[in-house]
Design a protein around this motif. Structure first.
Motif, PDB file in Angstrom:
ATOM      1  N   GLN A  27       0.832  -1.207   0.000  1.00  0.00           N
ATOM      2  CA  GLN A  27       0.000   0.000   0.000  1.00  0.00           C
ATOM      3  C   GLN A  27       0.867   1.258   0.000  1.00  0.00           C
ATOM      4  O   GLN A  27       1.863   1.325   0.717  1.00  0.00           O
ATOM      5  CB  GLN A  27      -0.877  -0.017   1.255  1.00  0.00           C
ATOM      6  CG  GLN A  27      -2.211   0.643   1.044  1.00  0.00           C
ATOM      7  CD  GLN A  27      -3.097   0.508   2.280  1.00  0.00           C
ATOM      8  OE1 GLN A  27      -2.749  -0.157   3.249  1.00  0.00           O
ATOM      9  NE2 GLN A  27      -4.232   1.163   2.245  1.00  0.00           N
ATOM     10  N   ARG A  28       0.458   2.221  -0.803  1.00  0.00           N
ATOM     11  CA  ARG A  28       1.158   3.516  -0.762  1.00  0.00           C
ATOM     12  C   ARG A  28       0.855   4.203   0.563  1.00  0.00           C
ATOM     13  O   ARG A  28      -0.263   4.180   1.038  1.00  0.00           O
ATOM     14  CB  ARG A  28       0.716   4.402  -1.924  1.00  0.00           C
ATOM     15  CG  ARG A  28       1.331   3.983  -3.248  1.00  0.00           C
ATOM     16  CD  ARG A  28       0.920   4.920  -4.356  1.00  0.00           C
ATOM     17  NE  ARG A  28       1.473   4.510  -5.629  1.00  0.00           N
ATOM     18  CZ  ARG A  28       2.596   4.996  -6.151  1.00  0.00           C
ATOM     19  NH1 ARG A  28       3.270   5.931  -5.515  1.00  0.00           N
ATOM     20  NH2 ARG A  28       3.038   4.566  -7.318  1.00  0.00           N
ATOM     21  N   ARG A  29       1.868   4.843   1.116  1.00  0.00           N
ATOM     22  CA  ARG A  29       1.711   5.456   2.451  1.00  0.00           C
ATOM     23  C   ARG A  29       2.484   6.767   2.503  1.00  0.00           C
ATOM     24  O   ARG A  29       3.299   7.039   1.606  1.00  0.00           O
ATOM     25  CB  ARG A  29       2.189   4.467   3.518  1.00  0.00           C
ATOM     26  CG  ARG A  29       3.691   4.241   3.482  1.00  0.00           C
ATOM     27  CD  ARG A  29       4.065   2.825   3.878  1.00  0.00           C
ATOM     28  NE  ARG A  29       4.024   1.954   2.720  1.00  0.00           N
ATOM     29  CZ  ARG A  29       4.746   0.814   2.607  1.00  0.00           C
ATOM     30  NH1 ARG A  29       5.516   0.408   3.585  1.00  0.00           N
ATOM     31  NH2 ARG A  29       4.671   0.090   1.513  1.00  0.00           N
ATOM     32  N   ASP A 109       2.869   7.590  -1.118  1.00  0.00           N
ATOM     33  CA  ASP A 109       1.750   8.414  -1.563  1.00  0.00           C
ATOM     34  C   ASP A 109       2.264   9.856  -1.606  1.00  0.00           C
ATOM     35  O   ASP A 109       2.387  10.514  -0.576  1.00  0.00           O
ATOM     36  CB  ASP A 109       0.603   8.273  -0.568  1.00  0.00           C
ATOM     37  CG  ASP A 109      -0.552   9.242  -0.872  1.00  0.00           C
ATOM     38  OD1 ASP A 109      -0.430  10.052  -1.815  1.00  0.00           O
ATOM     39  OD2 ASP A 109      -1.556   9.188  -0.148  1.00  0.00           O
ATOM     40  N   SER A 111       1.094  12.543  -2.316  1.00  0.00           N
ATOM     41  CA  SER A 111       0.234  13.632  -1.833  1.00  0.00           C
ATOM     42  C   SER A 111       0.312  13.770  -0.312  1.00  0.00           C
ATOM     43  O   SER A 111      -0.298  14.671   0.270  1.00  0.00           O
ATOM     44  CB  SER A 111      -1.221  13.382  -2.244  1.00  0.00           C
ATOM     45  OG  SER A 111      -1.784  12.327  -1.475  1.00  0.00           O
ATOM     46  N   ARG A 112       1.054  12.866   0.321  1.00  0.00           N
ATOM     47  CA  ARG A 112       1.183  12.908   1.783  1.00  0.00           C
ATOM     48  C   ARG A 112       2.654  12.826   2.167  1.00  0.00           C
ATOM     49  O   ARG A 112       3.205  11.760   2.400  1.00  0.00           O
ATOM     50  CB  ARG A 112       0.385  11.777   2.424  1.00  0.00           C
ATOM     51  CG  ARG A 112      -1.121  11.948   2.187  1.00  0.00           C
ATOM     52  CD  ARG A 112      -1.947  11.098   3.138  1.00  0.00           C
ATOM     53  NE  ARG A 112      -1.842   9.680   2.849  1.00  0.00           N
ATOM     54  CZ  ARG A 112      -2.211   8.719   3.707  1.00  0.00           C
ATOM     55  NH1 ARG A 112      -2.652   9.038   4.916  1.00  0.00           N
ATOM     56  NH2 ARG A 112      -2.114   7.457   3.364  1.00  0.00           N
TER      57      ARG A 112
END
Lengths: 240, 240
Positions: A27-29, A109, A111-112
């Motif tokens: 999972q992207r994190r 991720d 964006s984070r």
């Protein structure tokens, strides 16, 4: 957890960083950039990256000088740091390429993102914020708060957390007050925590070995500031 | 949860406080004194006491003026607060009797006490610390940091957490710096968190109704400072 060296470039300079992440999930994190003290990328920043990975983040510890240069002498560290800081554009660029490397990783991720840093690394993280880098948050630990390019109103996207040793001889109260004024004028979301009885390098267990009374590990302030950062990340990321 | 009014005395003055605790357990637990703003004991401090009870503490909200006096006008509040603060011995006594009441409750482990306060209540809590009261910790929210009786070295038993609005017109930077110096000289364990874009009374949702631009609720700073206090209590009490 997986840890490995990573290479990236800033013009002609090859930088040798370090990445840590949980390889049991695809999972992207959120990604966290960790910029080290003026001594260069060593065990302190790498361990912090590992602790961030244990919290569920992808953490990249950046190389400030190139080729993973690490020094132990304070005067030599100051010499290297001063050379790097002389040109504010190049200084910001050196952090930006590390952030870009982090953002490009398949586990991240983009964006984070957040950036943290220690000593000069804190200044790197704050300069990214002043530059308008796409960060949700920046946390500086005993970082220098002065800048040659004060933030322009509305430019800072990152929320700012500064963890400061109240007795830090390198960052006197006037510098902290000046930073507060700069951030307020810029309309930033900022917090400064001052820890009493605390000098420079308070997060680094090896600080005492430098042999300068202005640098000392402070276990309680280290633990408190780490907890403050974890709480800050929960706020900006809503949990990893 | 049980909440009820409690009476206690300071000489000739009858004080009408408020207690909140979980009545589903008979185990002794840490006690937290909550001293209110200069408006007197009202809904704000009582709600905080209830939230502390929900966390597992016994919380007593103290009455600063007697007979539960509560005012809504800022000038009137300042008048009452100034009268109370004129004599530092009496001021400390007014907080001490509330702390004694808390410590005497059968639900309270009197070896595990803390005091928090808002505005003048923060000053009450800090004066208890300066007085050497048997507290593990003190947390002040937008509290006045000046004192007529600076702490004597070695006298403060409580760890100190100050949550401060950086734009608080009643508590300018010089006062914060002076407090830091006082605490450092006294050898206290202290932290100050300054929140940007934040004025006086930032924890009180009713602050805006006072009609003074120096007082305003700030939801984010309220939430952050509450979390900082919860974390601080976990440290000093090792969990409720």
């Amino acid at each position: 957890m997986k840890t490995e060296s990573i290479e990236y470039r800033d013009g002609d300079v090859t930088l040798r960083g370090f990445v840590a992440f949980d390889d049991q999930t695809s999972q992207r994190r959120p990604g966290v950039l960790v910029m080290p003290e003026a001594f260069g990328l060593g065990v302190h920043a790498k361990k912090r990256a590992e602790r961030l990975a244990a919290l569920g983040y992808v953490a990249v510890a950046g190389d400030p000088y190139g080729n993973g240069l690490e020094v132990t002498d304070l005067q030599e560290a100051i010499k290297h740091a001063s050379a790097l800081r002389a040109d504010p554009t190049k200084f910001r660029q050196r952090a930006r390429v590390a952030l870009d490397k982090l953002a490009s990783l398949p586990q991240v991720d983009a964006s984070r993102l957040a950036a943290i840093g220690y000593c000069m690394g804190g200044t790197f993280a704050l300069e990214l914020a002043r530059d308008g880098a796409p960060l949700r948050g920046v946390a500086s630990f005993h970082g220098g708060l002065e800048t040659q390019r004060p933030a322009v109103a509305g430019q800072i996207k990152a929320k700012i957390l500064v963890c400061h040793g109240a007795d830090d001889p390198f960052i006197p109260p006037a510098q902290v007050n000046g930073f507060a004024e700069e951030m307020t004028k810029a309309g930033a979301d900022w917090q400064v925590i001052s820890y009493g009885g605390t000098v420079h390098s308070f997060t680094n267990p090896a600080a005492d070995s430098v042999g300068n009374p202005g640098l000392a590990y402070n276990k309680l302030s280290d633990q408190r500031s780490w907890k403050a950062m974890v709480s800050f990340f929960e706020e900006i990321f809503g949990g990893a």
